[in-house]
Design an enzyme around this catalytic site. Structure first.
Site, PDB file in Angstrom:
ATOM      1  N   ASN A  48      -1.946  20.576 -19.332  1.00 48.45           N
ATOM      2  CA  ASN A  48      -2.426  19.904 -20.542  1.00 48.45           C
ATOM      3  C   ASN A  48      -2.444  20.815 -21.766  1.00 48.45           C
ATOM      4  O   ASN A  48      -2.987  20.438 -22.801  1.00 48.45           O
ATOM      5  CB  ASN A  48      -3.829  19.334 -20.310  1.00 48.45           C
ATOM      6  CG  ASN A  48      -3.797  18.179 -19.330  1.00 48.45           C
ATOM      7  OD1 ASN A  48      -2.835  17.423 -19.300  1.00 48.45           O
ATOM      8  ND2 ASN A  48      -4.843  18.060 -18.530  1.00 48.45           N
TER       9      ASN A  48
ATOM     10  N   HIS B  31      -3.186  14.572 -28.003  1.00 48.45           N
ATOM     11  CA  HIS B  31      -3.663  13.200 -27.782  1.00 48.45           C
ATOM     12  C   HIS B  31      -4.501  12.717 -28.966  1.00 48.45           C
ATOM     13  O   HIS B  31      -4.416  11.553 -29.353  1.00 48.45           O
ATOM     14  CB  HIS B  31      -4.496  13.122 -26.500  1.00 48.45           C
ATOM     15  CG  HIS B  31      -3.671  13.152 -25.258  1.00 48.45           C
ATOM     16  ND1 HIS B  31      -4.178  13.538 -24.026  1.00 48.45           N
ATOM     17  CD2 HIS B  31      -2.379  12.843 -25.035  1.00 48.45           C
ATOM     18  CE1 HIS B  31      -3.228  13.470 -23.114  1.00 48.45           C
ATOM     19  NE2 HIS B  31      -2.123  13.046 -23.700  1.00 48.45           N
TER      20      HIS B  31
ATOM     21  N   ARG C  44      -4.021  22.262 -12.112  1.00 41.41           N
ATOM     22  CA  ARG C  44      -3.080  21.319 -12.737  1.00 41.41           C
ATOM     23  C   ARG C  44      -3.436  21.038 -14.191  1.00 41.41           C
ATOM     24  O   ARG C  44      -2.583  20.649 -14.984  1.00 41.41           O
ATOM     25  CB  ARG C  44      -3.029  20.009 -11.923  1.00 41.41           C
ATOM     26  CG  ARG C  44      -1.957  19.044 -12.397  1.00 41.41           C
ATOM     27  CD  ARG C  44      -1.614  17.988 -11.356  1.00 41.41           C
ATOM     28  NE  ARG C  44      -0.637  17.036 -11.885  1.00 41.41           N
ATOM     29  CZ  ARG C  44       0.071  16.184 -11.156  1.00 41.41           C
ATOM     30  NH1 ARG C  44      -0.071  16.165  -9.853  1.00 41.41           N
ATOM     31  NH2 ARG C  44       0.932  15.366 -11.726  1.00 41.41           N
TER      32      ARG C  44
ATOM     33  N   LYS D 149       2.101  11.415 -10.763  1.00 44.15           N
ATOM     34  CA  LYS D 149       1.152  10.642 -11.578  1.00 44.15           C
ATOM     35  C   LYS D 149       1.840   9.377 -12.046  1.00 44.15           C
ATOM     36  O   LYS D 149       2.903   9.430 -12.670  1.00 44.15           O
ATOM     37  CB  LYS D 149       0.700  11.453 -12.795  1.00 44.15           C
ATOM     38  CG  LYS D 149      -0.436  12.393 -12.514  1.00 44.15           C
ATOM     39  CD  LYS D 149      -1.059  12.861 -13.829  1.00 44.15           C
ATOM     40  CE  LYS D 149      -2.128  13.903 -13.598  1.00 44.15           C
ATOM     41  NZ  LYS D 149      -2.695  14.386 -14.880  1.00 44.15           N
TER      42      LYS D 149
ATOM     43  N   LYS E   2       6.648  22.892 -12.904  1.00 43.82           N
ATOM     44  CA  LYS E   2       5.752  21.765 -12.646  1.00 43.82           C
ATOM     45  C   LYS E   2       5.544  21.585 -11.141  1.00 43.82           C
ATOM     46  O   LYS E   2       4.419  21.335 -10.693  1.00 43.82           O
ATOM     47  CB  LYS E   2       6.291  20.478 -13.260  1.00 43.82           C
ATOM     48  CG  LYS E   2       5.377  19.302 -12.986  1.00 43.82           C
ATOM     49  CD  LYS E   2       5.204  18.336 -14.108  1.00 43.82           C
ATOM     50  CE  LYS E   2       4.129  17.313 -13.774  1.00 43.82           C
ATOM     51  NZ  LYS E   2       4.070  16.213 -14.743  1.00 43.82           N
TER      52      LYS E   2
ATOM     53  N   GLU F 209      -5.100  17.244  -9.446  1.00 46.60           N
ATOM     54  CA  GLU F 209      -5.761  17.752 -10.645  1.00 46.60           C
ATOM     55  C   GLU F 209      -7.238  18.007 -10.459  1.00 46.60           C
ATOM     56  O   GLU F 209      -8.087  17.420 -11.137  1.00 46.60           O
ATOM     57  CB  GLU F 209      -5.527  16.797 -11.833  1.00 46.60           C
ATOM     58  CG  GLU F 209      -5.971  17.448 -13.141  1.00 46.60           C
ATOM     59  CD  GLU F 209      -5.306  16.850 -14.368  1.00 46.60           C
ATOM     60  OE1 GLU F 209      -4.466  15.941 -14.242  1.00 46.60           O
ATOM     61  OE2 GLU F 209      -5.628  17.329 -15.459  1.00 46.60           O
TER      62      GLU F 209
ATOM     63  N   ARG G 299       0.827  -1.224   0.000  1.00 48.60           N
ATOM     64  CA  ARG G 299       0.000   0.000   0.000  1.00 48.60           C
ATOM     65  C   ARG G 299       0.856   1.267   0.000  1.00 48.60           C
ATOM     66  O   ARG G 299       0.495   2.277   0.612  1.00 48.60           O
ATOM     67  CB  ARG G 299      -0.964   0.017   1.187  1.00 48.60           C
ATOM     68  CG  ARG G 299      -1.951  -1.142   1.185  1.00 48.60           C
ATOM     69  CD  ARG G 299      -3.149  -0.885   2.078  1.00 48.60           C
ATOM     70  NE  ARG G 299      -3.975  -2.084   2.150  1.00 48.60           N
ATOM     71  CZ  ARG G 299      -3.855  -3.019   3.095  1.00 48.60           C
ATOM     72  NH1 ARG G 299      -2.966  -2.868   4.067  1.00 48.60           N
ATOM     73  NH2 ARG G 299      -4.622  -4.081   3.082  1.00 48.60           N
TER      74      ARG G 299
ATOM     75  N   GLU H 250       7.847  20.023 -24.176  1.00 52.97           N
ATOM     76  CA  GLU H 250       7.294  20.222 -22.830  1.00 52.97           C
ATOM     77  C   GLU H 250       8.010  21.362 -22.100  1.00 52.97           C
ATOM     78  O   GLU H 250       7.410  22.058 -21.279  1.00 52.97           O
ATOM     79  CB  GLU H 250       7.369  18.926 -22.007  1.00 52.97           C
ATOM     80  CG  GLU H 250       6.603  17.743 -22.607  1.00 52.97           C
ATOM     81  CD  GLU H 250       5.101  17.726 -22.285  1.00 52.97           C
ATOM     82  OE1 GLU H 250       4.619  18.622 -21.566  1.00 52.97           O
ATOM     83  OE2 GLU H 250       4.420  16.807 -22.790  1.00 52.97           O
TER      84      GLU H 250
ATOM     85  N   HIS I 286       4.875  11.514 -28.445  1.00 51.76           N
ATOM     86  CA  HIS I 286       4.045  12.369 -27.598  1.00 51.76           C
ATOM     87  C   HIS I 286       4.439  13.850 -27.693  1.00 51.76           C
ATOM     88  O   HIS I 286       3.586  14.716 -27.918  1.00 51.76           O
ATOM     89  CB  HIS I 286       4.123  11.885 -26.151  1.00 51.76           C
ATOM     90  CG  HIS I 286       3.388  12.753 -25.181  1.00 51.76           C
ATOM     91  ND1 HIS I 286       2.009  12.821 -25.154  1.00 51.76           N
ATOM     92  CD2 HIS I 286       3.827  13.603 -24.216  1.00 51.76           C
ATOM     93  CE1 HIS I 286       1.635  13.679 -24.213  1.00 51.76           C
ATOM     94  NE2 HIS I 286       2.718  14.164 -23.631  1.00 51.76           N
TER      95      HIS I 286
ATOM     96  N   HIS J 110      -2.255  19.390 -25.163  1.00 56.23           N
ATOM     97  CA  HIS J 110      -2.395  17.939 -25.037  1.00 56.23           C
ATOM     98  C   HIS J 110      -3.719  17.398 -25.573  1.00 56.23           C
ATOM     99  O   HIS J 110      -3.801  16.240 -25.948  1.00 56.23           O
ATOM    100  CB  HIS J 110      -2.219  17.509 -23.573  1.00 56.23           C
ATOM    101  CG  HIS J 110      -0.783  17.468 -23.140  1.00 56.23           C
ATOM    102  ND1 HIS J 110       0.047  18.557 -23.197  1.00 56.23           N
ATOM    103  CD2 HIS J 110      -0.006  16.440 -22.677  1.00 56.23           C
ATOM    104  CE1 HIS J 110       1.251  18.224 -22.754  1.00 56.23           C
ATOM    105  NE2 HIS J 110       1.250  16.941 -22.441  1.00 56.23           N
TER     106      HIS J 110
END
Lengths: 375, 375
Positions: free
Chosen positions: B251, B258, B247, B150, B233, B243, B128, B192, B273, B254
């Site tokens: 994106n 995407h 946050r 993330k 960041k 998020e 955990r 980025e 990407h 993005h």
């Protein structure tokens, strides 16, 4: 304590913006749609259950959800501990994503501890955390595993080694479903109820000694016992969500109990978790007496009560052969890391006066086990 | 900004008792043992890496760990996006448990974004939540995926749909390893870097326009660019770890990006990407101009800079056929839920003045895509 017993109880788990309610009472599965619709922004849910529970309660739950305008899909898994595995986790995640469960929707676990732990884990990892509702159908799940946010699956390396902390948004403990449990399963859950008294609620343990037959019979006393248990667990979880200290108290009886479960190879015909905890709690009280921390009378009182309700209380009560004390000690050492020959254990100074001891000599535990379980 | 450039930089991610350092500079893999030993109570680690990275850096890392008295095991996985799957997660969890990594020990990700996301997820669920150290070896991973917690894997239903938020305890960004990246891979990461300027740092974007060649060449300017990016960041993550709002600014570019990645079926020969993000950022600036939010000059300036460094900036730059605008729009609608014909998008009022717009008409986006990508 027994004077005012309402038909339904509610316990609040206080965890800031992740606080939630546990509703306790008969008929809650049939009312689930209403309770969920009142709390959930979304209108979609995925229900995860197993082959034992589905024939009894899935239809009632799905009808209740539909009646409240909640769209639901369901997935029925095999029953049993083997379901707490990656093999079942993967299809559960797929089912949740396939049902397009999003931020305001929810995942529902309908079942005992296995379904709750597995489903909670899936809810905790789909979209890095989805809403989660527990509908526990065993006494053990209602008073223990459904409350507190511990989720997970087993690994070849041990039980519950893979998982996350993921708190539910709501727990619906339908006490009516407990009438269909076998006596053995109800008793196993009762061991955890008694545990809360033995940790820090001496008056609750006394009440159980007087009223256990009413708790087993159902009705108000049962609801009361479950509510007190949930409140006790909620208090500990609110104080120590991620088990950095105090939460370890909930492991009273569990170190010995886990070793006995391992020694019987998790064969539920021989020993189920709650039975291991019952024997383990008696051992913890006896070991505390041996360490001159508590009176032997307390250990005798604990044993007398657990025996009265029909639980095993001694290693000799477990059917079949147990491995020698040295092997039990190895299992304990694997469960609790030994540091410089010392172990962390939950010990007690008396009924309702348990504490975390982090300097228990492993040699003393071994001598004690040899005494209790001579070859 | 370019006046004082030290040989090594450190950025602090402020998240209360989960705060951590990002160290940025050349040679950090060879110094990893010392940095880790200084911060870790335990003396065991499991290193997860891939077949591309292992031959270059694994030996250096293992030697450095051994020299500091840290016992390490390693697991080398296949390289590539397919590694972000349950199929690889299971052996990683097994390796960590098999290495008896406990509370004070750590799991180390040595590699790019795929290894970091997968390993971070495994660290997040073993017991955990286990301690986790990122040693990112691509520019993209150093400035983006290794910072912020993330983690996750892909599902048949979409990318990154299964995972947890799990913050590292330390990030070691060895800028020396970037010399071995292909120009194309370095450029993809640079998209980025430029993004942080375009979100809310106009003076950083201006500095990049002046100094990008020095950033590509290596040395102090590169360290500076990475440090500014990590700080940017870190600031966003500290303000909105999970998020819920701010946050989302990360994106920028993005949503279009995407959709283009999906349209090229994640075929890295056609589009990686960072390239999708480059084209996506130009589209976001052009779309903002079309909505009369920003000047067309800003969009031209963004495109001119990204084109100067060698990145694709238009859909026509992507090799092979793209599906029609309607299909791109479907991919966008799947990525961002459409509510009443409205989409949430990151738009801009100019260089370094981006914002979250939650009421963008889907019909406007479709018209824009048809203009940009006539059949």
């Amino acid at each position: 304590m027994s004077q005012m017993i309402p038909a339904e109880r509610s316990v609040r788990v206080n965890l800031g913006d992740r606080s939630y309610d546990i509703l306790i009472g008969p008929g809650l599965i049939a009312e689930a749609g209403r309770e969920i619709a009142a709390r959930l922004k979304g209108r979609r849910v995925a229900v995860i259950t197993d082959e034992n529970v589905a024939p009894r309660y899935l239809e009632t739950l799905m009808a209740s959800l539909a009646q409240s305008g909640i769209e639901a899909v369901s997935l029925v898994l095999p029953a049993g501990e083997k379901t707490k595995s990656f093999d079942c986790l993967i299809p559960v995640c797929d089912a949740i994503l396939g049902a397009r469960i999003e931020r305001n929707d929810a995942v529902i676990a309908l079942g005992g501890g296995v379904i709750g732990d597995l489903t909670g884990f899936a809810a905790g990892i789909v979209r890095r955390g989805s809403r989660f509702i527990q509908i526990p159908t065993s006494l053990l799940a209602q008073v223990d595993s459904s409350v507190g946010g511990k989720t997970g699956i087993n690994s070849p390396h041990g039980k519950n080694l893979i998982g996350v902390f993921h708190q539910p948004d709501l727990v619906l403990a339908d006490t009516g479903v407990l009438d269909t449990l076998s006596q053995r399963e109800f008793r196993a859950g009762y061991a955890e109820v008694a545990k809360y008294g033995l940790i820090d609620k001496p008056e609750f343990f006394h009440w159980l000694e007087q009223n256990w037959q009413a708790v087993f019979a159902g009705g108000g006393a049962r609801i009361e016992a479950i509510a007190v248990s949930c409140q006790a667990k909620a208090d500990v979880v609110a104080a120590d969500e991620r088990e950095n200290g105090l939460r370890a108290l909930l492991n009273l009886g569990h170190t010995f109990g886990h070793a006995l479960e391992a020694a019987t190879e998790y064969d539920s015909h021989r020993l189920v978790h709650g039975e291991g905890v019952a024997v383990g709690m008696v051992l913890a009280y006896e070991f505390s007496a041996r360490m001159n921390l508590a009176s032997p009378d307390d250990a005798r009182r604990v044993e007398a009560h657990l025996r009265a309700v029909g639980l095993p209380t001694r290693m000799a009560d477990i059917p079949g052969m147990l491995p020698p004390a040295e092997r039990l000690m190895e299992a304990i050492a694997q469960d609790k890391k030994v540091k410089g020959g010392k172990l962390t254990f939950i010990l007690t100074r008396g009924i309702g006066h348990s504490f975390v001891a982090d300097d228990v000599p492993a040699s003393e535990v071994l001598s004690f086990l040899k005494e209790k379980h001579p070859q």
